[in-house]
Design a protein around this motif. Structure first.
Motif, PDB file in Angstrom:
ATOM      1  N   ARG A 143      10.069 -48.948 -75.541  1.00  0.00           N
ATOM      2  CA  ARG A 143       9.759 -47.720 -74.832  1.00  0.00           C
ATOM      3  C   ARG A 143      10.084 -46.498 -75.688  1.00  0.00           C
ATOM      4  N   TYR A 144      11.085 -46.614 -76.540  1.00  0.00           N
ATOM      5  CA  TYR A 144      11.512 -45.504 -77.383  1.00  0.00           C
ATOM      6  C   TYR A 144      10.350 -45.019 -78.256  1.00  0.00           C
ATOM      7  N   TYR A 145       9.728 -45.935 -78.987  1.00  0.00           N
ATOM      8  CA  TYR A 145       8.633 -45.555 -79.873  1.00  0.00           C
ATOM      9  C   TYR A 145       7.379 -45.176 -79.092  1.00  0.00           C
ATOM     10  N   ALA A 146       7.116 -45.861 -78.002  1.00  0.00           N
ATOM     11  CA  ALA A 146       5.955 -45.512 -77.180  1.00  0.00           C
ATOM     12  C   ALA A 146       6.091 -44.096 -76.645  1.00  0.00           C
ATOM     13  N   HIS A 147       7.277 -43.761 -76.167  1.00  0.00           N
ATOM     14  CA  HIS A 147       7.511 -42.407 -75.654  1.00  0.00           C
ATOM     15  C   HIS A 147       7.349 -41.371 -76.768  1.00  0.00           C
ATOM     16  N   ALA A 148       7.916 -41.644 -77.944  1.00  0.00           N
ATOM     17  CA  ALA A 148       7.811 -40.705 -79.062  1.00  0.00           C
ATOM     18  C   ALA A 148       6.355 -40.503 -79.467  1.00  0.00           C
ATOM     19  N   TYR A 149       5.586 -41.583 -79.442  1.00  0.00           N
ATOM     20  CA  TYR A 149       4.171 -41.488 -79.808  1.00  0.00           C
ATOM     21  C   TYR A 149       3.393 -40.666 -78.780  1.00  0.00           C
ATOM     22  N   GLN A 150       3.608 -40.945 -77.510  1.00  0.00           N
ATOM     23  CA  GLN A 150       2.848 -40.274 -76.454  1.00  0.00           C
ATOM     24  C   GLN A 150       3.254 -38.810 -76.293  1.00  0.00           C
ATOM     25  N   SER A 151       4.540 -38.503 -76.451  1.00  0.00           N
ATOM     26  CA  SER A 151       5.006 -37.130 -76.257  1.00  0.00           C
ATOM     27  C   SER A 151       5.018 -36.327 -77.544  1.00  0.00           C
ATOM     28  N   ARG A 152       4.770 -37.005 -78.675  1.00  0.00           N
ATOM     29  CA  ARG A 152       4.836 -36.371 -79.996  1.00  0.00           C
ATOM     30  C   ARG A 152       6.203 -35.733 -80.207  1.00  0.00           C
ATOM     31  N   SER A 153       7.252 -36.412 -79.727  1.00  0.00           N
ATOM     32  CA  SER A 153       8.612 -35.898 -79.865  1.00  0.00           C
ATOM     33  C   SER A 153       9.278 -36.477 -81.110  1.00  0.00           C
ATOM     34  N   LEU A 154      10.351 -35.852 -81.526  1.00  0.00           N
ATOM     35  CA  LEU A 154      11.112 -36.336 -82.672  1.00  0.00           C
ATOM     36  C   LEU A 154      11.663 -37.727 -82.379  1.00  0.00           C
ATOM     37  N   GLU A 194       2.664 -53.860 -70.805  1.00  0.00           N
ATOM     38  CA  GLU A 194       2.466 -52.464 -70.431  1.00  0.00           C
ATOM     39  C   GLU A 194       1.920 -51.652 -71.612  1.00  0.00           C
ATOM     40  N   LEU A 195       2.510 -51.823 -72.776  1.00  0.00           N
ATOM     41  CA  LEU A 195       2.089 -51.064 -73.955  1.00  0.00           C
ATOM     42  C   LEU A 195       0.682 -51.440 -74.407  1.00  0.00           C
ATOM     43  N   GLU A 196       0.345 -52.704 -74.260  1.00  0.00           N
ATOM     44  CA  GLU A 196      -0.964 -53.180 -74.713  1.00  0.00           C
ATOM     45  C   GLU A 196      -2.107 -52.419 -74.053  1.00  0.00           C
ATOM     46  N   HIS A 197      -1.927 -52.009 -72.820  1.00  0.00           N
ATOM     47  CA  HIS A 197      -3.001 -51.374 -72.059  1.00  0.00           C
ATOM     48  C   HIS A 197      -2.900 -49.848 -72.039  1.00  0.00           C
ATOM     49  N   GLY A 198      -1.988 -49.296 -72.838  1.00  0.00           N
ATOM     50  CA  GLY A 198      -1.828 -47.843 -72.897  1.00  0.00           C
ATOM     51  C   GLY A 198      -2.282 -47.278 -74.230  1.00  0.00           C
ATOM     52  N   PRO A 199      -1.984 -46.027 -74.480  1.00  0.00           N
ATOM     53  CA  PRO A 199      -2.456 -45.350 -75.689  1.00  0.00           C
ATOM     54  C   PRO A 199      -1.817 -45.846 -76.990  1.00  0.00           C
ATOM     55  N   VAL A 200      -0.669 -46.485 -76.916  1.00  0.00           N
ATOM     56  CA  VAL A 200       0.029 -46.924 -78.123  1.00  0.00           C
ATOM     57  C   VAL A 200      -0.779 -47.947 -78.920  1.00  0.00           C
TER      58      VAL A 200
END
Length: 131
Positions: free
Chosen positions: A1-12, A90-96
């Motif tokens: 979830r850490y990397y998925a969140h960073a990718y989707q939110s474009r956060s550090l 969950e990640l497979e079906h999202g933007p990641v």
């Protein structure tokens, strides 16, 4: 979830986090045994707004390293981490994993988890793009 969140939110985010950077035990100021993150690399980065196939492969390499961490934990405990498998679903079906270059990557992680075999996503996904 850490990397998925960073990718989707474009956060550090920290770009290199894996099981070898954690130790299990107590701390001088905390006698409760737990996992401690001990190898913090300096600096953080963000994912670009329109990532290239190489940048996507690097993201998937990071996620692949978390799968390798799960495989290692499962091999030591003898218990599958069902939550990690649900997360991959969950990640497979999202933007990641939506980039066309991502085809089959989640399946490869699932296969490695099922077999309990470490895999090298760097060689599979990044090396061909480095050419």
């Amino acid at each position: 979830r850490y990397y998925a969140h960073a990718y989707q939110s474009r956060s550090l985010h920290l770009g290199d986090m894996h099981l070898g950077q954690f130790m299990w035990g107590t701390h001088l100021h905390d006698p409760e045994p737990k996992a401690w993150f001990i190898d913090l690399d300096p600096g953080a980065s963000t994912f670009p707004q329109d990532p290239t196939a190489r940048q996507i492969a690097q993201l998937h390499w990071r996620i692949g390293e978390t799968a390798n961490s799960a495989i290692e934990v499962e091999s030591r405990t003898g218990e599958p981490i069902a939550e990690y498998r649900r997360l991959l679903d969950e990640l497979e079906h999202g933007p990641v994993f939506a980039h066309p270059s991502a085809a089959g990557r989640v399946d490869r992680m699932r296969e490695a988890l099922a077999k309990g075999e470490r895999f090298d996503s760097n060689e599979q996904w990044l090396q061909p793009l480095l050419g």
